[in-house]
Motif scaffolding. Structure first.
Motif, PDB file in Angstrom:
ATOM      1  N   ALA A 292      30.111  40.615  26.173  1.00 38.22           N
ATOM      2  CA  ALA A 292      31.007  40.805  27.315  1.00 38.22           C
ATOM      3  C   ALA A 292      31.013  39.575  28.227  1.00 38.22           C
ATOM      4  O   ALA A 292      32.067  39.172  28.729  1.00 38.22           O
ATOM      5  N   GLU A 293      29.831  39.003  28.431  1.00 35.37           N
ATOM      6  CA  GLU A 293      29.757  37.819  29.294  1.00 35.37           C
ATOM      7  C   GLU A 293      30.455  36.628  28.656  1.00 35.37           C
ATOM      8  O   GLU A 293      31.131  35.852  29.340  1.00 35.37           O
ATOM      9  N   TRP A 294      30.301  36.464  27.344  1.00 35.07           N
ATOM     10  CA  TRP A 294      31.002  35.370  26.663  1.00 35.07           C
ATOM     11  C   TRP A 294      32.513  35.560  26.759  1.00 35.07           C
ATOM     12  O   TRP A 294      33.256  34.589  26.963  1.00 35.07           O
ATOM     13  N   ASP A 295      32.960  36.794  26.588  1.00 30.82           N
ATOM     14  CA  ASP A 295      34.401  37.073  26.697  1.00 30.82           C
ATOM     15  C   ASP A 295      34.909  36.714  28.087  1.00 30.82           C
ATOM     16  O   ASP A 295      35.997  36.142  28.240  1.00 30.82           O
ATOM     17  N   HIS A 296      34.148  37.068  29.100  1.00 30.45           N
ATOM     18  CA  HIS A 296      34.568  36.765  30.474  1.00 30.45           C
ATOM     19  C   HIS A 296      34.653  35.263  30.708  1.00 30.45           C
ATOM     20  O   HIS A 296      35.598  34.767  31.329  1.00 30.45           O
ATOM     21  N   GLU A 297      33.671  34.518  30.196  1.00 33.04           N
ATOM     22  CA  GLU A 297      33.669  33.064  30.357  1.00 33.04           C
ATOM     23  C   GLU A 297      34.940  32.432  29.804  1.00 33.04           C
ATOM     24  O   GLU A 297      35.462  31.461  30.366  1.00 33.04           O
ATOM     25  N   LYS A 298      35.442  32.981  28.697  1.00 32.79           N
ATOM     26  CA  LYS A 298      36.597  32.386  28.033  1.00 32.79           C
ATOM     27  C   LYS A 298      37.924  33.016  28.461  1.00 32.79           C
ATOM     28  O   LYS A 298      38.985  32.597  27.983  1.00 32.79           O
ATOM     29  N   GLY A 299      37.889  34.020  29.309  1.00 31.98           N
ATOM     30  CA  GLY A 299      39.124  34.674  29.719  1.00 31.98           C
ATOM     31  C   GLY A 299      39.718  35.562  28.645  1.00 31.98           C
ATOM     32  O   GLY A 299      40.917  35.838  28.662  1.00 31.98           O
ATOM     33  N   TRP A 300      38.874  36.004  27.702  1.00 33.04           N
ATOM     34  CA  TRP A 300      39.337  36.903  26.637  1.00 33.04           C
ATOM     35  C   TRP A 300      39.499  38.325  27.164  1.00 33.04           C
ATOM     36  O   TRP A 300      39.085  38.658  28.286  1.00 33.04           O
ATOM     37  N   THR A 301      40.066  39.162  26.323  1.00 30.25           N
ATOM     38  CA  THR A 301      40.134  40.604  26.556  1.00 30.25           C
ATOM     39  C   THR A 301      39.175  41.290  25.597  1.00 30.25           C
ATOM     40  O   THR A 301      39.207  41.034  24.392  1.00 30.25           O
ATOM     41  N   GLN A 302      38.313  42.158  26.121  1.00 29.09           N
ATOM     42  CA  GLN A 302      37.410  42.925  25.265  1.00 29.09           C
ATOM     43  C   GLN A 302      38.004  44.314  25.038  1.00 29.09           C
ATOM     44  O   GLN A 302      38.508  44.952  25.953  1.00 29.09           O
ATOM     45  N   GLN A 303      37.961  44.748  23.772  1.00 32.33           N
ATOM     46  CA  GLN A 303      38.486  46.053  23.397  1.00 32.33           C
ATOM     47  C   GLN A 303      37.349  46.945  22.904  1.00 32.33           C
ATOM     48  O   GLN A 303      36.480  46.488  22.159  1.00 32.33           O
ATOM     49  N   PHE A 304      37.409  48.213  23.289  1.00 32.80           N
ATOM     50  CA  PHE A 304      36.418  49.181  22.845  1.00 32.80           C
ATOM     51  C   PHE A 304      37.137  50.388  22.249  1.00 32.80           C
ATOM     52  O   PHE A 304      37.854  51.096  22.959  1.00 32.80           O
ATOM     53  N   HIS A 305      36.961  50.587  20.943  1.00 32.13           N
ATOM     54  CA  HIS A 305      37.497  51.769  20.256  1.00 32.13           C
ATOM     55  C   HIS A 305      36.388  52.812  20.215  1.00 32.13           C
ATOM     56  O   HIS A 305      35.401  52.668  19.483  1.00 32.13           O
ATOM     57  N   LEU A 306      36.550  53.859  21.008  1.00 37.42           N
ATOM     58  CA  LEU A 306      35.474  54.803  21.270  1.00 37.42           C
ATOM     59  C   LEU A 306      35.754  56.170  20.659  1.00 37.42           C
ATOM     60  O   LEU A 306      36.885  56.656  20.696  1.00 37.42           O
ATOM     61  N   GLY A 307      34.722  56.800  20.111  1.00 34.01           N
ATOM     62  CA  GLY A 307      34.795  58.220  19.816  1.00 34.01           C
ATOM     63  C   GLY A 307      34.928  58.634  18.372  1.00 34.01           C
ATOM     64  O   GLY A 307      35.053  59.831  18.107  1.00 34.01           O
ATOM     65  N   ALA A 308      34.898  57.703  17.416  1.00 36.70           N
ATOM     66  CA  ALA A 308      35.030  58.102  16.009  1.00 36.70           C
ATOM     67  C   ALA A 308      33.681  58.547  15.455  1.00 36.70           C
ATOM     68  O   ALA A 308      32.654  57.891  15.657  1.00 36.70           O
ATOM     69  N   LEU A 309      33.676  59.656  14.741  1.00 36.21           N
ATOM     70  CA  LEU A 309      32.507  60.116  13.985  1.00 36.21           C
ATOM     71  C   LEU A 309      32.770  59.754  12.527  1.00 36.21           C
ATOM     72  O   LEU A 309      33.552  60.406  11.841  1.00 36.21           O
ATOM     73  N   ARG A 310      32.115  58.711  12.062  1.00 30.52           N
ATOM     74  CA  ARG A 310      32.460  58.107  10.778  1.00 30.52           C
ATOM     75  C   ARG A 310      31.578  58.606   9.636  1.00 30.52           C
ATOM     76  O   ARG A 310      30.449  59.032   9.831  1.00 30.52           O
ATOM     77  N   ASN A 311      32.147  58.501   8.429  1.00 32.62           N
ATOM     78  CA  ASN A 311      31.400  58.722   7.180  1.00 32.62           C
ATOM     79  C   ASN A 311      30.706  60.082   7.151  1.00 32.62           C
ATOM     80  O   ASN A 311      29.512  60.193   6.845  1.00 32.62           O
ATOM     81  N   LEU A 345      28.643  44.814  34.906  1.00 32.94           N
ATOM     82  CA  LEU A 345      29.365  43.562  34.690  1.00 32.94           C
ATOM     83  C   LEU A 345      30.199  43.204  35.906  1.00 32.94           C
ATOM     84  O   LEU A 345      30.232  42.054  36.362  1.00 32.94           O
ATOM     85  N   ASP A 346      30.898  44.189  36.455  1.00 28.83           N
ATOM     86  CA  ASP A 346      31.734  43.946  37.629  1.00 28.83           C
ATOM     87  C   ASP A 346      30.877  43.506  38.821  1.00 28.83           C
ATOM     88  O   ASP A 346      31.282  42.619  39.591  1.00 28.83           O
ATOM     89  N   ASN A 347      29.705  44.091  38.963  1.00 31.04           N
ATOM     90  CA  ASN A 347      28.820  43.764  40.084  1.00 31.04           C
ATOM     91  C   ASN A 347      28.391  42.302  40.056  1.00 31.04           C
ATOM     92  O   ASN A 347      28.118  41.708  41.104  1.00 31.04           O
ATOM     93  N   ARG A 348      28.329  41.726  38.854  1.00 25.93           N
ATOM     94  CA  ARG A 348      27.972  40.308  38.710  1.00 25.93           C
ATOM     95  C   ARG A 348      29.200  39.430  38.513  1.00 25.93           C
ATOM     96  O   ARG A 348      29.084  38.263  38.166  1.00 25.93           O
ATOM     97  N   ASN A 349      30.385  40.029  38.744  1.00 27.75           N
ATOM     98  CA  ASN A 349      31.655  39.315  38.594  1.00 27.75           C
ATOM     99  C   ASN A 349      31.789  38.701  37.204  1.00 27.75           C
ATOM    100  O   ASN A 349      32.259  37.578  37.030  1.00 27.75           O
ATOM    101  N   LYS A 350      31.391  39.496  36.190  1.00 26.52           N
ATOM    102  CA  LYS A 350      31.497  39.039  34.805  1.00 26.52           C
ATOM    103  C   LYS A 350      32.222  40.053  33.932  1.00 26.52           C
ATOM    104  O   LYS A 350      32.005  40.109  32.723  1.00 26.52           O
ATOM    105  N   LEU A 351      33.087  40.837  34.551  1.00 24.88           N
ATOM    106  CA  LEU A 351      33.844  41.836  33.800  1.00 24.88           C
ATOM    107  C   LEU A 351      35.155  41.241  33.315  1.00 24.88           C
ATOM    108  O   LEU A 351      36.031  40.897  34.106  1.00 24.88           O
ATOM    109  N   ALA A 352      35.281  41.110  32.004  1.00 28.73           N
ATOM    110  CA  ALA A 352      36.498  40.577  31.392  1.00 28.73           C
ATOM    111  C   ALA A 352      37.609  41.625  31.430  1.00 28.73           C
ATOM    112  O   ALA A 352      37.370  42.814  31.684  1.00 28.73           O
ATOM    113  N   LYS A 353      38.823  41.186  31.169  1.00 30.27           N
ATOM    114  CA  LYS A 353      39.903  42.143  30.922  1.00 30.27           C
ATOM    115  C   LYS A 353      39.456  43.081  29.796  1.00 30.27           C
ATOM    116  O   LYS A 353      38.853  42.626  28.815  1.00 30.27           O
ATOM    117  N   THR A 354      39.737  44.364  29.960  1.00 27.13           N
ATOM    118  CA  THR A 354      39.159  45.367  29.070  1.00 27.13           C
ATOM    119  C   THR A 354      40.191  46.413  28.689  1.00 27.13           C
ATOM    120  O   THR A 354      40.958  46.872  29.549  1.00 27.13           O
TER     121      THR A 354
END
Length: 475
Positions: A292-311, A345-354
């Protein structure tokens, strides 16, 4: 006197558009907008080679676990799904299944994909299977992977790639001058998958090999992964992606993580070291913060696909492997971990677009309100409630996501639809989404719930279909 109203034709030009205003919004504003496919699983090697498909089965059925699940439920043998049946036999069995998929999104998707790009309006069935197969096959020499992307007016494709991938095919595509941008996405799930210590150690060795360095310590591992993150950025990457049951946010001390890594990498006389559940969560939480911190440094967007029960089906997993149709919606708690992870992350001002994609519709309102906690005005729609995903990218699922976002956030700032698909004809899902979106807006206008300002609402529709994503990702 006949008082019965005539039923609308199936899949007409006004499909899913229930009002005149909805029809205007779709045909005048949404239909012609280009596509930014910011998350998909299209194979870049096929785009690089401009692959042509020998027949409709290869284009339509290979790797499509949505269709396989339906066929199995209909009583079709595995031989016709992933087995050794001929391509025609597999298509024939799919055509046998389609009439029985009524009210499943596969029924709509399949016929939308036959209509565009193939121009077919026949209902697929055992009776029409041969003519549909032959007609589509006759057109395939003119429909390579690149011509299909151009046909659907796709401007950007973001594939899904492991940090160890060479990205050689992305480089080939870029050098070819292809008009569609094909960019990688950094998906480091395996880099923190310590549930299987043996597989994790093998992955660390692979990272070491790809980066041409020794990895003995946690710091060396992080440096190697960071070099891959930098490499992806140099290849045009703008997004990362994580496929998780839930976000990991277990408190940890960095010294604890170093000890955990050391233990994982040691050769134990009685076999590999197995982490406790708490140490497992600590390690994953630590790694997720690094990414997450690396993404913030580069101005990337982090994506989280949540909730799948796999296999879920272990017998079939052993036989066929993952991603073959044995996954389902999970019921994992999401709110507390998300609040802690995003908040720290937000508290340390390191929250990327999400972007948060939710697979359990019971959690729609949780996610819709969570994103509002961290939209700080620095970026329009900085934290996004992502579009209906996997089991929810159908009419009911899309409407529920749109309504939850509308009720608790700003639909107007939404970055819209994506394919999340391995198929080059899945871009009909953008048409499906746009028709559903326009129908909702059209109904609101005709019900008096919104002003009858079609031009203004039409501009918002165009923003959601294309312009918001273009601005948000910097394309």
């Amino acid at each position: 006197m006949n008082t019965h109203l005539q039923s609308p034709a199936f899949l007409s030009d006004d499909f899913l558009l229930q009002t005149e205003t909805a029809r205007r919004l779709y045909h005048e504003y949404a239909q012609a907008m280009p596509i930014i496919d910011y998350h998909c699983h299209l194979p870049p090697d096929q785009i690089a080679a401009d692959r042509q498909f020998e027949n409709m089965t290869q284009l339509w059925l290979y790797g499509d676990h949505y269709k396989w699940r339906a066929m199995r439920t209909h009583g079709i043998s595995e031989r016709y799904c992933t087995g050794d049946a001929s391509d025609w036999e597999k298509f024939e069995k799919w055509a046998e299944t389609v009439p029985y998929t009524v009210r499943n999104p596969l029924y709509h998707w399949s016929h939308l994909e036959l209509k565009n790009p193939f121009g077919l309006t026949d209902v697929l069935s055992p009776e029409t299977a041969q003519s549909v197969y032959d007609t589509c096959n006759e057109q395939l020499p003119n429909l390579s992977t690149r011509t299909l992307l151009r046909h659907f007016d796709v401007r950007v494709v973001c594939t899904t790639d492991d940090p160890t991938d060479s990205l050689e095919y992305h480089r080939t595509i870029a050098k070819s001058g292809f008009s569609v941008k094909v960019l990688p996405t950094f998906r480091p799930d395996k880099a923190m998958a310590v549930d299987d210590p043996r597989a994790f150690r093998a992955y660390v060795r692979k990272v070491a090999e790809v980066t041409n360095r020794d990895i003995r310590t946690l710091d060396e591992y992080l440096d190697a992964l960071k070099s891959r993150h930098d490499y992806f950025a140099g290849m045009g990457c703008r997004l990362s992606d994580h496929g998780l049951e839930t976000v990991y946010a277990e408190p940890y001390l960095e010294n604890e993580i170093k000890i955990i890594f050391d233990n994982l990498m040691l050769n134990w006389s009685d076999g590999l070291h197995v982490l406790s559940p708490k140490d497992n969560l600590k390690f994953k939480s630590f790694m997720l913060v690094q990414f997450a911190e690396w993404d913030h440094e580069k101005g990337w967007t982090q994506q989280f696909h949540l909730g799948a029960l796999r296999n879920n089906n272990l017998r079939q997993l052993r036989t066929l492997g993952p991603d073959t149709g044995w996954d389902s919606i999970g019921d994992f708690p999401q709110a507390v971990a998300l609040s802690r992870f995003l908040g720290e992350l937000d508290n340390r001002n390191k929250l990327a677009k999400t972007i948060l994609y939710n697979l359990n519709p019971a959690d729609n309102e949780v996610i819709a309100t969570m994103v509002g906690n961290f939209n700080d005005g620095s970026v329009r729609g900085k934290i996004q409630f992502g579009s209906g995903w996997w089991f929810l990218d159908q009419k009911d699922g899309m409407e529920k996501q749109i309504n939850a976002l509308s009720n608790m956030g700003l639909l107007s700032a939404f970055v819209g639809m994506l394919t999340d698909s391995r198929s080059f004809v899945s871009y009909s899902r953008h048409e499906y989404f746009r028709r559903i979106l326009c129908n909702l807006f059209g109904n609101d206008i005709e019900n008096g719930e919104l002003p009858n300002d079609v031009n203004w609402i039409g501009q918002i529709v165009q923003d959601i279909c294309y312009r918001n994503a273009e601005q948000y990702f910097g394309f």
